[in-house]
Design an enzyme around this catalytic site. Structure first.
Site, short mmCIF file in Angstrom:
data_model
loop_
_atom_site.label_atom_id
_atom_site.label_comp_id
_atom_site.label_asym_id
_atom_site.label_seq_id
_atom_site.Cartn_x
_atom_site.Cartn_y
_atom_site.Cartn_z
N VAL A 40 69.30 82.97 2.45
CA VAL A 40 69.97 82.65 3.72
C VAL A 40 71.49 82.79 3.63
CG1 VAL A 40 70.14 80.99 5.58
CG2 VAL A 40 68.12 81.03 4.16
N SER A 78 81.98 77.52 0.25
CA SER A 78 81.48 76.21 0.66
C SER A 78 81.24 76.16 2.15
CB SER A 78 82.51 75.14 0.29
OG SER A 78 82.08 73.89 0.75
N LYS A 106 86.42 75.27 -6.69
CA LYS A 106 85.19 74.96 -5.94
C LYS A 106 84.45 73.80 -6.63
CE LYS A 106 81.52 75.47 -3.25
NZ LYS A 106 80.37 74.98 -3.95
N HIS A 115 86.19 70.69 -5.76
CA HIS A 115 85.80 70.39 -4.38
C HIS A 115 84.48 69.61 -4.37
CE1 HIS A 115 83.07 71.34 -1.08
NE2 HIS A 115 84.10 71.28 -0.28
N ASN A 116 83.51 70.09 -5.12
CA ASN A 116 82.21 69.43 -5.13
C ASN A 116 82.31 68.03 -5.74
OD1 ASN A 116 81.49 71.99 -4.30
ND2 ASN A 116 79.51 71.90 -5.31
N GLU A 138 83.72 65.84 -3.24
CA GLU A 138 82.64 65.57 -2.27
C GLU A 138 81.76 64.40 -2.77
OE1 GLU A 138 80.52 69.17 -1.11
OE2 GLU A 138 78.66 68.09 -1.35
N LYS A 177 72.81 68.28 -8.19
CA LYS A 177 72.56 69.62 -8.74
C LYS A 177 73.44 69.93 -9.94
CE LYS A 177 70.69 72.32 -4.93
NZ LYS A 177 71.10 73.36 -3.97
#
Ligand code: 2AM
Length: 483
Positions: free
Chosen positions: A14, A130, A185, A188-189, A192, A261
């Site tokens: 996707v 993201s 990135k 960033h996670n 988060e 994850k």
């Protein structure tokens, strides 16, 4: 359709399909390819029908369909699949062609691949993307790093498909050399994880100490989202708390075991490796781990007791305290994340644009918030800012909220409600502003049992001393070392 495509994209899950559709909608012609080739046909006949998207049934066909320098973006499973495609592509590419990995790759792999491809005369970009499936289609946040020479060729495509903020600027800027994009990135996670954990702690305190229902908390989050906490995560929390199934809040029946994850863990491990106190994100990762020990907690709850929460103060005033505690802790989280990026930049020789990073996170991604404007401004005012807490804006903010923050933490601790991330943030703040920590005693202990030596406050730095603390043993010190 143009004779040659502007870019090729490999990996028709996707995310890949949505990125292709996004690129096409911005006027680019794209070639699509996938390991399982019948997915190419299904895509071309389905979602891509009638658009400037061509399918390739082999790597050769993909490469031959592209304008030079060729740009091929991989949106495949991180790990071996990326290396496999790189190996398959290399024999067909010419000097200066560009491979882009837009997957969720751990940055050391991107460091390695950049060096490898540059050694073959090719260029490589590792880009953190993201925003999930919807972001990929409508505007993700993109954090590209790798071979600087590749950027000018990829920039027009990436900046036009990226999310835009109110002033029209794109949430995509060049991050830095080799693995810098994937590193940013990853941070960033991690941030988060921290933001989510802080919201969950605020929820837990409202629920367990103030006895509030999901509906009441929904109203609080709705209010908070109107002000300086305005962000995607506060907004979805507001909506989650209002979501009912058969007249009951759905959140109340969701099992309290968190999944992960691994990107939060990577961030924490990287902080440990670089020696940076990233305590809030660390606690956020560990909180997920503790939540996953559900059966053991249920058993422990029967055996270990604590205080029963009691609140007899002014509820509205306490909710405002909680809001300020959340902001203060969030400032610490970003401060710590930025210190980690600064240290990694030093370690890897990256020239990171800290204000630009805040800009990239401002829209399109999970941590998007208006708060990031203030971070951008702080770094634009002082690009070598050692710690966000020292910028005039955040210094003022944290000073004005620390009374509220301490009241909330004291209430959580005395009532036995865990708030590990918020308290870790306060402990960091108190440690960071402490000019004399008890590490003098720690050094004495190390010297006592291991002759590790110490420096003295009354002697210049760099001079090391050893004491024969017990009168036994010798005066020999072990060599000094730092970890
Ligand atoms: P597939 O459709 O052939 O499975 C997300 O899983 C994307 O990564 C899909 O496009 C998938 O291709 C691709 N992918 C996953 N593992 C792969 C591998 N080992 N080699 C090539 N492509 C892979």
């Amino acid at each position: 359709m143009k004779a040659l495509s502007d870019i090729g994209l490999v990996g028709l899950a996707v995310m890949g399909e949505n990125l292709i559709l996004n690129m096409e909608s911005k006027g680019f012609t794209v070639t699509a390819y996938n390991r399982t080739v019948n997915k190419v046909n299904a895509f071309i006949d389905g979602r891509a029908a009638g658009k400037n998207i061509r399918g390739a049934s082999s790597i050769e066909e993909l490469v031959q369909s592209l304008e030079k320098p060729r740009k091929i973006m991989l949106m495949v499973k991180a790990g071996q699949a990326v290396d496999d495609f790189i190996e398959q592509l290399i024999p067909h590419l010419d000097e200066g062609d560009i491979i882009i990995d837009g997957g969720n790759t751990h940055f050391p792999d991107t460091n390695r691949r950049t060096a490898y491809l540059e050694s073959k005369g090719l260029l490589f970009i590792g880009a953190g993307v993201s925003g999930g499936e919807e972001g990929a289609l409508t505007g993700p946040s993109i954090m590209p790093g790798g071979s600087p020479a590749a950027w000018e060729h990829v920039k027009p495509i990436f900046q036009s498909i990226a999310a835009k903020v109110e002033d029209g600027s794109a949430c995509c800027e060049w991050v830095g050399e080799n693995g810098a994009g994937h590193f940013v990135k990853m941070v960033h996670n991690g941030i988060e994880y921290g933001d989510m954990q802080l919201i969950c702690e605020a929820y837990h305190i409202m629920k367990s100490l103030l006895g509030m229902s999901a509906k009441e908390m929904h109203e609080v989050f709705a209010r908070w989202n109107e002000g300086e906490l305005d962000s995607y995560l506060i907004e979805i929390t507001r909506d989650i708390l209002a979501y009912e199934e058969d007249g009951e809040a759905l959140v109340d029946v969701i099992l309290d075991t968190a999944g992960q994850k691994g990107t939060g863990k990577w961030t924490a491990v990287s902080a440990l490796e670089l020696g940076i106190p990233l305590t809030l994100i660390g606690e956020a990762v560990f909180s997920r781990c503790l939540s996953a020990q559900k059966d053991e907690r249920v058993e422990a709850a029967k055996q270990l007791s604590g205080p029963s929460p009691v609140f007899d103060g002014d509820k509205e005033a306490f909710i405002e305290d909680l809001r300020q505690a959340l902001i203060a802790a969030k400032i610490v989280s970003y401060a710590q994340g930025y210190v980690l990026m600064r240290e990694a930049a030093k370690e890897h020789g990256w020239q990171l644009n800290y204000g630009g990073i805040a800009m990239m996170w401002r829209g399109g991604c999970i941590i998007r918030s208006i708060f990031l404007d203030d971070i951008r401004e702080a770094f634009e005012a002082q690009s070598d800012l050692p710690n966000l807490l020292l910028s005039p804006f955040f210094k003022e903010k944290i000073e004005s909220s620390q009374g509220a923050w301490r009241r909330v933490m004291a209430a959580a601790i005395s009532n036995g409600i865990p708030a590990p991330a918020m308290t870790a943030a306060l402990n960091y703040f108190d440690g960071y502003r402490c000019d004399r920590l008890p590490a003098n005693l720690l050094q004495a202990q190390r010297d006592y049992f291991g002759a590790h030596t110490y420096e003295r406050t009354d002697k210049p730095r760099g001079e090391f001393f050893h004491t024969n603390w017990t009168g036994r043993g010798g005066d020999t010190s072990s060599s000094t070392y730092n970890v």
